[in-house]
Design an enzyme around this catalytic site. Sequence first.
Site, short mmCIF file in Angstrom:
data_model
loop_
_atom_site.label_atom_id
_atom_site.label_comp_id
_atom_site.label_asym_id
_atom_site.label_seq_id
_atom_site.Cartn_x
_atom_site.Cartn_y
_atom_site.Cartn_z
N LYS A 199 0.84 -1.21 0.00
CA LYS A 199 0.00 0.00 0.00
C LYS A 199 0.87 1.25 0.00
CE LYS A 199 -1.82 2.81 2.83
NZ LYS A 199 -1.71 4.07 2.05
N GLU A 274 9.95 1.14 10.45
CA GLU A 274 10.98 2.15 10.14
C GLU A 274 10.30 3.48 10.43
OE1 GLU A 274 14.33 1.99 9.74
OE2 GLU A 274 14.02 0.66 8.04
N CYS A 308 13.64 10.58 7.18
CA CYS A 308 13.57 10.12 8.57
C CYS A 308 14.92 10.28 9.26
CB CYS A 308 13.08 8.69 8.62
SG CYS A 308 13.85 7.65 7.40
N GLU A 405 9.96 15.28 15.77
CA GLU A 405 10.38 15.28 14.38
C GLU A 405 9.58 16.34 13.61
OE1 GLU A 405 9.31 11.77 11.90
OE2 GLU A 405 11.41 11.82 11.30
P1 NAI Z 1 1.84 8.33 8.29
O1 NAI Z 1 2.61 7.50 9.24
O2 NAI Z 1 0.43 8.67 8.63
O3 NAI Z 1 1.82 7.64 6.83
C1 NAI Z 1 2.71 6.64 6.37
C2 NAI Z 1 1.93 5.51 5.72
O4 NAI Z 1 1.10 4.91 6.70
C3 NAI Z 1 1.01 5.93 4.59
O5 NAI Z 1 0.99 4.92 3.60
C4 NAI Z 1 -0.34 6.00 5.26
O6 NAI Z 1 -1.42 5.81 4.37
C5 NAI Z 1 -0.25 4.86 6.24
N1 NAI Z 1 -1.13 4.95 7.40
C6 NAI Z 1 -1.60 6.06 8.02
N2 NAI Z 1 -2.41 5.72 9.03
C7 NAI Z 1 -2.47 4.37 9.07
C8 NAI Z 1 -3.14 3.43 9.90
N3 NAI Z 1 -3.92 3.81 10.90
N4 NAI Z 1 -2.95 2.10 9.65
C9 NAI Z 1 -2.15 1.70 8.65
N5 NAI Z 1 -1.51 2.55 7.83
C10 NAI Z 1 -1.65 3.87 8.04
O7 NAI Z 1 2.66 9.66 8.03
P2 NAI Z 1 2.11 11.07 7.54
O8 NAI Z 1 0.83 11.41 8.22
O9 NAI Z 1 2.10 11.07 6.09
O10 NAI Z 1 3.26 12.02 8.08
C11 NAI Z 1 3.27 12.37 9.46
C12 NAI Z 1 4.66 12.42 10.02
O11 NAI Z 1 5.20 11.11 9.98
C13 NAI Z 1 5.66 13.25 9.25
O12 NAI Z 1 5.58 14.60 9.60
C14 NAI Z 1 6.94 12.62 9.69
O13 NAI Z 1 7.30 13.13 10.94
C15 NAI Z 1 6.59 11.15 9.84
N6 NAI Z 1 6.98 10.36 8.65
C16 NAI Z 1 8.09 9.59 8.74
C17 NAI Z 1 8.52 8.90 7.63
C18 NAI Z 1 9.74 8.06 7.67
O14 NAI Z 1 10.39 7.88 6.65
N7 NAI Z 1 10.08 7.45 8.78
C19 NAI Z 1 7.84 8.98 6.34
C20 NAI Z 1 6.63 9.76 6.38
C21 NAI Z 1 6.25 10.44 7.50
#
Ligand code: NAI
Length: 501
Positions: A199, A274, A308, A405
């Site tokens: 996904k 991650e 990240c 972050e």
């Molecule tokens: P997110 O963690 O909500 O999204 C990442 C993935 O998880 C997306 O595919 C999203 O559709 C999915 N997701 C969201 N809620 C979910 C749930 N309840 N169950 C299963 N999958 C779910 O991140 P978002 O909202 O895009 O960004 C928020 C913050 O997260 C950013 O500001 C950053 O701090 C962090 N982040 C960290 C990343 C990394 O590489 N470690 C990448 C993206 C965001």
Amino acid sequence: MSVATAEVPIAEPVKSFVSTTRKMLINGKWVEAASGKTFPTFNPATGDVLANIPDGQKEDIDRAVKAARAAFDKGPWRKITPSERGRLIWKLADLMEPHLEEFAQLESLDNGKPVTVARAADVPLAIDLFRYMAGWATKIEGNTIPISVPYTPGAQYHAYTLREPVGVVGQIIPWNFPLLMAAWKLGPALAAGCTIVLKPAEQTPLSALLLGELMCEAGLPDGVVNIITGYGETAGAALAAHPDVDKVAFTGSTEVGKLILNAAASNLKKVSLELGGKSPSLVLQDADLNAGIPGVASAIFFNHGQCCCAGSRLYVEKGIFDNVISGVVEQAKKIKVGPGMDPATDMGPLVSDEQQQRVLGYLESGVSEGAKAVVGGGRLGDKGYFVEPTVLVNTTPTMKVIQEEIFGPVVCAEPFTDLDEVITQANNSIYGLAAAIWTKDLSKAHRIAAQLQAGTVWINCHNIFDAALPFGGYKQSGWGREMGHDALELYTEVKAVCARL
Ligand code: NAI
Ligand code: MG
């Protein structure tokens, strides 16, 4: 900062890719969501709709898991040889190469990153990752183990281990490196012989869908990789909770990582995570500042700070603090901010309106708690999701901008006098993804490296990735390591076989 303006023309195949409503991949077929619903993705440089995508939900996840289950339990995937598996992964990499420009443009349009960066980094790294993992398909081995069994004196045994694929894997990826994150996840899972439901992030699903087309062309059997586009709360949550999924691999926020863990508890599926970071850069008095200043600047400004492992906390030895800060400010001012499709652009917009608001919120919070922006500090322009490259000083350890972050082009800089104290400070975080040390004294650098709580420590560099180098986090930055041979552990189970002779 100056603003770039002239854009490269969008390639014809990219135009047609975004102009038709996309479908998602289930069991080798391109299908609509069961509900028929779609959702838009946006071009973050303009805020305009870029393409429409199927709004996959629980029912679609069910269909995809069923296909992946059948491909794993009954399909040809378990029966083909490791060599053939490796060849298919290699073929996928070969097929990606002629599409490099298409991938780079899709990445730039969907995510906002400079097309020049996607061409030089995202796409070649993804191709290389598949090639690296193709080689592993034939090298996943168990051991023979001499055993003694004291309570059966005189008996002889032949004991060995098998490394078997974990089964059906759910993979949920973020938007910061859409294609590369898909490769990091798919490569080792395919090499290990798993079947997959991927996904992509709702903000950036396009490059994964193009990759799906090439997987079909490469000849991956139906159901081996299924791609469901949709939102996290619906499609993502259904995948993490699914009782027929054996393992879930997630990259994204620490907050959602914890939700994934809860959802996975229902059937105790294996989990790898991650997550976020708040990585420190330590600049010592004796550092080569000609390399160090651009190095620590690019540590935070690369990919607009949406990494990240971004070097978001900068600790500089007191005697060189002013010099380093003015150098980083100069670097920030030189950055050309503009649409990713402009070849002159160094930094594009943030990925979304939401991300821009989040980063601006942190800037406000920092300033209200007493921090000062010595460069940047706000939004750039009134169209698209641009934020100025920003350096904050006068921060203190309890501020939100130091603890949380930000995931934007914002670095917090503080001077230090005592090395032991700064190591304690560097480790004073819920995160432990990466850290960097800048010094000419390499023996000191290695001693510091051993004391930093981080999954990656860079010495005189930052953001250096290789398919062979494991990547992952200590503490709340995650569970498990991606890339390198460590990644295979995420996708295999060990079986001990013991025969009495
Ligand atoms: P997110 O963690 O909500 O999204 C990442 C993935 O998880 C997306 O595919 C999203 O559709 C999915 N997701 C969201 N809620 C979910 C749930 N309840 N169950 C299963 N999958 C779910 O991140 P978002 O909202 O895009 O960004 C928020 C913050 O997260 C950013 O500001 C950053 O701090 C962090 N982040 C960290 C990343 C990394 O590489 N470690 C990448 C993206 C965001
Ligand atoms: Mg979210």
